[in-house]
Write a protein that holds these residues in place. Sequence first.
Motif, PDB file in Angstrom:
ATOM      1  N   ASN A 109      -1.802  -3.458 -18.570  1.00  0.00           N
ATOM      2  CA  ASN A 109      -1.911  -2.604 -19.623  1.00  0.00           C
ATOM      3  C   ASN A 109      -2.699  -1.233 -19.082  1.00  0.00           C
ATOM      4  O   ASN A 109      -3.755  -1.572 -18.703  1.00  0.00           O
ATOM      5  N   ILE A 110      -2.125   0.110 -19.416  1.00  0.00           N
ATOM      6  CA  ILE A 110      -3.143   1.079 -18.998  1.00  0.00           C
ATOM      7  C   ILE A 110      -3.270   1.918 -20.390  1.00  0.00           C
ATOM      8  O   ILE A 110      -2.349   2.103 -21.030  1.00  0.00           O
TER       9      ILE A 110
ATOM     10  N   LEU B 148      -1.951   9.168  -6.162  1.00  0.00           N
ATOM     11  CA  LEU B 148      -0.841   9.318  -6.889  1.00  0.00           C
ATOM     12  C   LEU B 148      -0.115  10.478  -6.823  1.00  0.00           C
ATOM     13  O   LEU B 148       0.693  10.824  -7.858  1.00  0.00           O
TER      14      LEU B 148
ATOM     15  N   LEU C  56       0.613   4.888 -24.214  1.00  0.00           N
ATOM     16  CA  LEU C  56      -0.753   5.322 -24.130  1.00  0.00           C
ATOM     17  C   LEU C  56      -1.417   3.755 -24.283  1.00  0.00           C
ATOM     18  O   LEU C  56      -2.398   3.585 -24.287  1.00  0.00           O
ATOM     19  N   GLY C  57      -0.535   2.730 -23.801  1.00  0.00           N
ATOM     20  CA  GLY C  57      -1.222   1.385 -23.858  1.00  0.00           C
ATOM     21  C   GLY C  57      -0.338   0.549 -24.798  1.00  0.00           C
ATOM     22  O   GLY C  57       0.108   1.017 -26.071  1.00  0.00           O
ATOM     23  N   GLN C  58      -0.519  -0.727 -24.787  1.00  0.00           N
ATOM     24  CA  GLN C  58       0.292  -1.651 -25.613  1.00  0.00           C
ATOM     25  C   GLN C  58      -0.268  -1.557 -27.094  1.00  0.00           C
ATOM     26  O   GLN C  58      -1.633  -1.754 -27.365  1.00  0.00           O
TER      27      GLN C  58
ATOM     28  N   PHE D 163       4.073   4.264 -16.200  1.00  0.00           N
ATOM     29  CA  PHE D 163       3.638   2.695 -16.198  1.00  0.00           C
ATOM     30  C   PHE D 163       3.954   1.917 -17.497  1.00  0.00           C
ATOM     31  O   PHE D 163       4.297   0.845 -17.355  1.00  0.00           O
ATOM     32  N   ASN D 164       3.506   2.430 -18.425  1.00  0.00           N
ATOM     33  CA  ASN D 164       3.675   1.673 -19.722  1.00  0.00           C
ATOM     34  C   ASN D 164       4.931   1.541 -20.093  1.00  0.00           C
ATOM     35  O   ASN D 164       5.384   0.463 -20.883  1.00  0.00           O
TER      36      ASN D 164
ATOM     37  N   PRO E 192      11.626  -0.540 -13.125  1.00  0.00           N
ATOM     38  CA  PRO E 192      10.837  -0.640 -11.946  1.00  0.00           C
ATOM     39  C   PRO E 192      10.875   0.578 -11.089  1.00  0.00           C
ATOM     40  O   PRO E 192       9.657   1.175 -10.628  1.00  0.00           O
TER      41      PRO E 192
ATOM     42  N   PRO F 253      -0.288   8.165 -17.492  1.00  0.00           N
ATOM     43  CA  PRO F 253      -0.224   6.915 -17.644  1.00  0.00           C
ATOM     44  C   PRO F 253       1.232   6.344 -18.193  1.00  0.00           C
ATOM     45  O   PRO F 253       1.511   5.163 -18.246  1.00  0.00           O
TER      46      PRO F 253
ATOM     47  N   PRO G 263       8.216  -6.525 -14.246  1.00  0.00           N
ATOM     48  CA  PRO G 263       7.441  -5.614 -14.912  1.00  0.00           C
ATOM     49  C   PRO G 263       6.244  -5.881 -15.637  1.00  0.00           C
ATOM     50  O   PRO G 263       5.216  -5.295 -15.885  1.00  0.00           O
TER      51      PRO G 263
ATOM     52  N   VAL H   9       7.617   1.296 -18.087  1.00  0.00           N
ATOM     53  CA  VAL H   9       8.268   0.082 -17.308  1.00  0.00           C
ATOM     54  C   VAL H   9       7.724  -1.152 -17.763  1.00  0.00           C
ATOM     55  O   VAL H   9       8.578  -1.851 -17.763  1.00  0.00           O
ATOM     56  N   ARG H  10       6.439  -1.198 -17.976  1.00  0.00           N
ATOM     57  CA  ARG H  10       5.842  -2.438 -18.259  1.00  0.00           C
ATOM     58  C   ARG H  10       6.512  -2.951 -19.698  1.00  0.00           C
ATOM     59  O   ARG H  10       6.744  -4.203 -19.801  1.00  0.00           O
TER      60      ARG H  10
ATOM     61  N   ARG I 253       7.382  -2.149  -8.293  1.00  0.00           N
ATOM     62  CA  ARG I 253       8.330  -1.031  -7.933  1.00  0.00           C
ATOM     63  C   ARG I 253       9.217  -1.544  -7.104  1.00  0.00           C
ATOM     64  O   ARG I 253      10.568  -1.187  -6.899  1.00  0.00           O
TER      65      ARG I 253
ATOM     66  N   LEU J 268       8.753   3.890 -11.362  1.00  0.00           N
ATOM     67  CA  LEU J 268       7.318   3.672 -11.025  1.00  0.00           C
ATOM     68  C   LEU J 268       7.219   4.729 -10.023  1.00  0.00           C
ATOM     69  O   LEU J 268       7.926   4.892  -8.920  1.00  0.00           O
ATOM     70  N   PRO J 269       5.978   5.563  -9.787  1.00  0.00           N
ATOM     71  CA  PRO J 269       5.764   6.483  -8.705  1.00  0.00           C
ATOM     72  C   PRO J 269       5.364   5.533  -7.718  1.00  0.00           C
ATOM     73  O   PRO J 269       4.644   4.624  -7.508  1.00  0.00           O
ATOM     74  N   ASN J 270       5.589   5.886  -6.245  1.00  0.00           N
ATOM     75  CA  ASN J 270       4.952   5.264  -5.059  1.00  0.00           C
ATOM     76  C   ASN J 270       3.592   5.634  -5.280  1.00  0.00           C
ATOM     77  O   ASN J 270       3.106   6.890  -5.501  1.00  0.00           O
ATOM     78  N   ILE J 271       2.638   4.624  -5.014  1.00  0.00           N
ATOM     79  CA  ILE J 271       1.009   4.640  -4.927  1.00  0.00           C
ATOM     80  C   ILE J 271       0.731   4.264  -3.458  1.00  0.00           C
ATOM     81  O   ILE J 271       0.979   3.056  -2.870  1.00  0.00           O
ATOM     82  N   SER J 272       0.100   5.307  -2.825  1.00  0.00           N
ATOM     83  CA  SER J 272      -0.338   5.160  -1.475  1.00  0.00           C
ATOM     84  C   SER J 272      -1.794   4.894  -1.231  1.00  0.00           C
ATOM     85  O   SER J 272      -2.605   5.624  -2.109  1.00  0.00           O
TER      86      SER J 272
ATOM     87  N   LEU K  75       0.860  -1.157   0.110  1.00  0.00           N
ATOM     88  CA  LEU K  75       0.028   0.045   0.071  1.00  0.00           C
ATOM     89  C   LEU K  75       0.934   1.099  -0.100  1.00  0.00           C
ATOM     90  O   LEU K  75       0.517   2.434   0.490  1.00  0.00           O
TER      91      LEU K  75
ATOM     92  N   ASN L  92       2.805  -1.395  -6.469  1.00  0.00           N
ATOM     93  CA  ASN L  92       4.035  -1.270  -5.596  1.00  0.00           C
ATOM     94  C   ASN L  92       4.919  -2.410  -5.482  1.00  0.00           C
ATOM     95  O   ASN L  92       5.974  -2.224  -5.364  1.00  0.00           O
TER      96      ASN L  92
END
Lengths: 370, 370
Positions: A161-162, B205, B65-67, B146-147, B156, B143, A156, B149-150, A150, B159-163, A65, A147
């Motif tokens: 997919n976003i 985020l 913007l996505g795969q 994220f894409n 990895p 986004p 990865p 890194v994927r 990360r 990636l930003p920390n997501i809380s 988290l 997370n």
Amino acid sequence: MRYNSILKSAVFCLSTAFLLAVGTAIPAAAQDVPDLQTPKPPLVLDAQGSFVVGGEEIAAAAGDLGQGAAPGHITINQMYVEYMIPHGATKVPVVMVHGGGLSGKSFQTTPDGRMGWNEYFVREGHPVYNVDQVSRARSGFNPTVFNKVRAGLLPPAALPNISRTSDEAAWQNFRFGPSFGVPWPDEQFPVEHAADFSKQGIPDLNAILTPPAPPALSSIDSYKVLSDLAIKLKGAVLMGHSESSDFPLKAVLTNSTGIKGAIFLETTVPTRCLQFTDQEIAKLATVPILFEFNDHLNQQPAGVLASFHNCKALIAKINAAGGNATMLHPAELGIHGNSHMVMLDKNNLQIADLILKWMDENVEAETAEK
Amino acid sequence: MRYNSILKSAVFCLSTAFLLAVGTAIPAAAQDVPDLQTPKPPLVLDAQGSFVVGGEEIAAAAGDLGQGAAPGHITINQMYVEYMIPHGATKVPVVMVHGGGLSGKSFQTTPDGRMGWNEYFVREGHPVYNVDQVSRARSGFNPTVFNKVRAGLLPPAALPNISRTSDEAAWQNFRFGPSFGVPWPDEQFPVEHAADFSKQGIPDLNAILTPPAPPALSSIDSYKVLSDLAIKLKGAVLMGHSESSDFPLKAVLTNSTGIKGAIFLETTVPTRCLQFTDQEIAKLATVPILFEFNDHLNQQPAGVLASFHNCKALIAKINAAGGNATMLHPAELGIHGNSHMVMLDKNNLQIADLILKWMDENVEAETAEK
């Protein structure tokens, strides 16, 4: 005569005043607070607010988290619902579900400041429940996989997919015009505010709901959340758009108890109307269903015309099974230039009137008979 | 006498009827549609809707913007704003900004179905603009990282920390009680609906807005978006909570032109009131400012009591510089048991009345003098 007629002149004169000739780039007219229209008369609501339905509690490990976060529990796969109930409402509630890369904003104020479908349906006597799809916007999403990647605990490739629709892709796929920055001559989408529409696009995390590896959690199920909501509302019409166009039909197959009608707006995916078995079609025949497709189907994007024909074939099968399914194609009624984002088009209230009429004749009348 | 008085009996009898003794686990009373209250009289709005402010266009590369997605442009760092304007509004608009791990849902209907602050302030004559913070909920987020890194184009660690606040962390940090599942004897948060509150938690985020490496984009600036919004509204009071508690003050420092008042609700971060230079304090002295802290400050979490004292010291400095800053601490007025999530507490309208009174006396009166 509907409320629409009262509004028409004000609505159209403002939007046409802003209609500029556009070139090959996205128009830059920025929405500003003065663009926001103030329809008359005042809106009188018996209630408005929001709630959250569905969801399941999961246990998250340390770090899942956020960096340094202790283990703990969170809820995922819930669905945010905002509602407005008009004063003295007597008509069937309508649940609106937005499409891909978008949020419940889709059914609110248009990019050029006109009234959205949520308020218009309320003004026409329907309680309206406007949602953010599971894993989108105010419904949140499960952050644990991000997370974990990360922190190096997952590769990865474990990231979902976003998807985010670019301005260029929107122009083509949402049928604003033949090429980016150029509208169709009869285009109804307020293209002079395309830059404002770009601001309401958001990342689409639906891929997180269908992990490639089992087990898929059964409650990661937008259809069940919707059919449950219809029951909680003691009867509702479900309306889906584009990505969610078939959610109302899937909800009928999940549990039709609360579903008084299903509205399928605009999909560009041709397989979507081909997916139902005969047994499922028999179940779809128990609920009034409206399919709606807009203009320029024979031009782009690839698939939308096939989708239109496939849905017509599905309608024929549902009706052959004793159902009540209808295709609304405004172009066949002489209403031209509507886009994929029909709820935001300049004549959005004119199209809404056709849907409201269908509900009056096929849902309200049927409910009254029972 | 405020509208609150009319509502009080209905509001309190329902909430206390549901107040059950709870044990050591999160209470499971699920919110259902019948929990949603229908305040009287009907709500009469001159306008309601939404718009999106701020944002900047960026160019995204293929796959960003996505795969499989083509390159294209999107808007990032915009802010979603929903609004309600009461019929015949004469009072100053209020912009509400939610806290960490939450969305604009915070100011809407409470987890146990009572009226939220957004509607209450509207019923008291204020136009209300309720936002989703930049990069949250309906405001979307960028986004592309994220894409990337994927796809293996970034490590990895990029990636930003997501809380995401766990139920357990919320119980402690939001001051529901001494240990998870156990409320304070005088607790005002509707703990019997803690499971419903869990459903309105979403991933945070904000880390994406402060990338570790420069250049930080200047328009990744929640403060500027807010000060710009206040100008667009031709004057507004800005209200921030917890994570966003100091956003109104930062907005004053950015551009105070449209800011008629600033409300700082509850931070548990003790450094937040220590961050201002003398020069900045001189600027803060040009706008009426209300600080608000709730009960059980001397118990948990660590830091909140120090934060309270640090903010009191800031108030003294602002006033010494000729300003008008006030601390509202309901416990000092004999109102006990309020939590960090004061806008959702059982006596949320009682606390709202104190804020409304402050606005009447410090903002409306001052505006009338000018």
